[in-house]
Scaffold this active site. Structure first.
Site, PDB file in Angstrom:
ATOM      1  N   SER A  96       0.600  -1.152   0.057  1.00 51.46           N
ATOM      2  CA  SER A  96       0.096  -0.095   0.166  1.00 51.46           C
ATOM      3  C   SER A  96       0.925   1.238   0.031  1.00 51.46           C
ATOM      4  O   SER A  96       1.721   1.475  -0.921  1.00 51.46           O
ATOM      5  CB  SER A  96      -1.009  -0.181   1.333  1.00 51.46           C
ATOM      6  OG  SER A  96      -2.036   0.977   0.982  1.00 51.46           O
ATOM      7  N   ASP A 219      -9.966  -3.824  -6.314  1.00 48.48           N
ATOM      8  CA  ASP A 219      -9.448  -2.932  -5.006  1.00 48.48           C
ATOM      9  C   ASP A 219      -9.942  -1.544  -4.987  1.00 48.48           C
ATOM     10  O   ASP A 219      -9.645  -0.818  -5.939  1.00 48.48           O
ATOM     11  CB  ASP A 219      -7.913  -3.166  -5.095  1.00 48.48           C
ATOM     12  CG  ASP A 219      -7.174  -2.192  -3.776  1.00 48.48           C
ATOM     13  OD1 ASP A 219      -7.790  -1.615  -3.165  1.00 48.48           O
ATOM     14  OD2 ASP A 219      -5.717  -2.530  -3.897  1.00 48.48           O
ATOM     15  N   HIS A 247      -7.493  -5.040  -0.696  1.00 44.71           N
ATOM     16  CA  HIS A 247      -6.162  -4.144  -0.737  1.00 44.71           C
ATOM     17  C   HIS A 247      -5.302  -5.006   0.189  1.00 44.71           C
ATOM     18  O   HIS A 247      -4.006  -4.478   0.420  1.00 44.71           O
ATOM     19  CB  HIS A 247      -6.571  -2.751  -0.039  1.00 44.71           C
ATOM     20  CG  HIS A 247      -5.558  -1.762  -0.449  1.00 44.71           C
ATOM     21  ND1 HIS A 247      -5.067  -1.555  -1.731  1.00 44.71           N
ATOM     22  CD2 HIS A 247      -4.665  -1.133   0.518  1.00 44.71           C
ATOM     23  CE1 HIS A 247      -3.873  -0.562  -1.458  1.00 44.71           C
ATOM     24  NE2 HIS A 247      -3.836  -0.274  -0.139  1.00 44.71           N
TER      25      HIS A 247
END
Length: 268
Positions: A96, A219, A247
């Site tokens: 991320s 996502d 995610h």
């Protein structure tokens, strides 16, 4: 070895191999989120796990709002750890926001790194019409931050299922929610603003270290179009679209995540 850095970032080591493999967690998380993936590399690598200052079991006394007012402060955490352990030829895995943090670290000190693995990366979460779709309008993110200010626990319980996106396995959402809630609210609020309003699009072409981009098929935070954008603008990058949704594929689909990373490293 600088032991103060290792304590500051709660650095943990495992593995028998010589080549270091460093795992960097995402926003609202800590190194524990890698527990389904990192051990699979311990036989052939020196696995390094850590918590950013302000996250997990890091030393909260070391948190400096000025240093961590942008992602470069977090990238410096990675570089500090590499220097403290004298790591070279590192495989750096970032999830991320840590995908961009990893990129910034590798742009600053490319000689340290062998390969990057960017899991669900996004250089910009805010839409920038007409040419870039990051997934969110700015006002939506401002409302999200406002909710954090007014009701942090409510914000966590709202965001966790949207991020995890695996409703058939509610325990995954519960773990993410608990991770959000265990983070200091003030630090989390600052990190969220830094994360969601960062714009690293101009940094993408600066990366010279070869990289793998792992893009989930569904996502909310980083749509497929964002993964494709990163791939187009990062030289020497490889894009793999995963079966995994949500995610956090290292939690929801660790076998697929591990398999794709190993396949990439074996072909490198």
């Amino acid at each position: 070895m600088n032991s103060s850095i290792l304590v500051r970032n709660n650095v943990m080591l495992m593995g028998q191999g010589s080549r270091p493999m460093l795992f960097a967690h995402g926003f609202g998380c800590d190194q524990n989120m890698w527990r389904f993936v990192a051990p699979s590399f311990a036989k052939d690598h020196r696995v390094v796990l850590f918590d950013y200052v302000g996250s997990g079991r890091s030393d909260l006394r070391a948190y400096n709002p000025e240093r961590y007012s942008n992602l470069n402060g977090y990238a410096q955490d990675i570089l500090d750890i590499c220097a403290a352990l004298d790591l070279k030829d590192v495989i750096l895995v970032g999830h991320s926001v840590s995908a961009m943090i990893a990129l910034l670290a590798a742009v600053k000190e490319p000689q340290r790194f062998h390969r990057l693995v960017l899991v669900c990366p996004s250089p910009r979460y805010v839409n920038d019409a007409p040419d870039y779709v990051g997934g969110f309008d700015r006002k939506d993110l401002e409302e999200l931050l406002d909710t954090m200010d007014r009701n942090y626990i409510g914000w966590a319980s709202f965001l966790a299922p949207l991020v995890m996106r695996n409703p058939d396995r509610p325990w995954l959402t519960s773990e993410l929610n608990e991770s959000f809630c265990s983070t200091d609210p003030i630090i989390a609020r600052r990190f969220a603003e830094v994360t969601f309003f960062a714009d690293n699009r101009r940094d993408l072409p600066k990366l010279t270290v070869p990289s793998l981009i792992l893009q989930c098929s569904d996502d909310l935070l980083a749509p497929v179009s964002v993964g494709e954008y990163v791939h187009r603008h990062v030289p020497r990058s490889t894009l793999r679209i995963m079966r995994a949704t949500g995610h956090c594929p290292h939690m929801s689909e660790p076998e697929e995540t591990t398999g794709l990373i190993k396949e990439y490293l074996c072909s490198a």
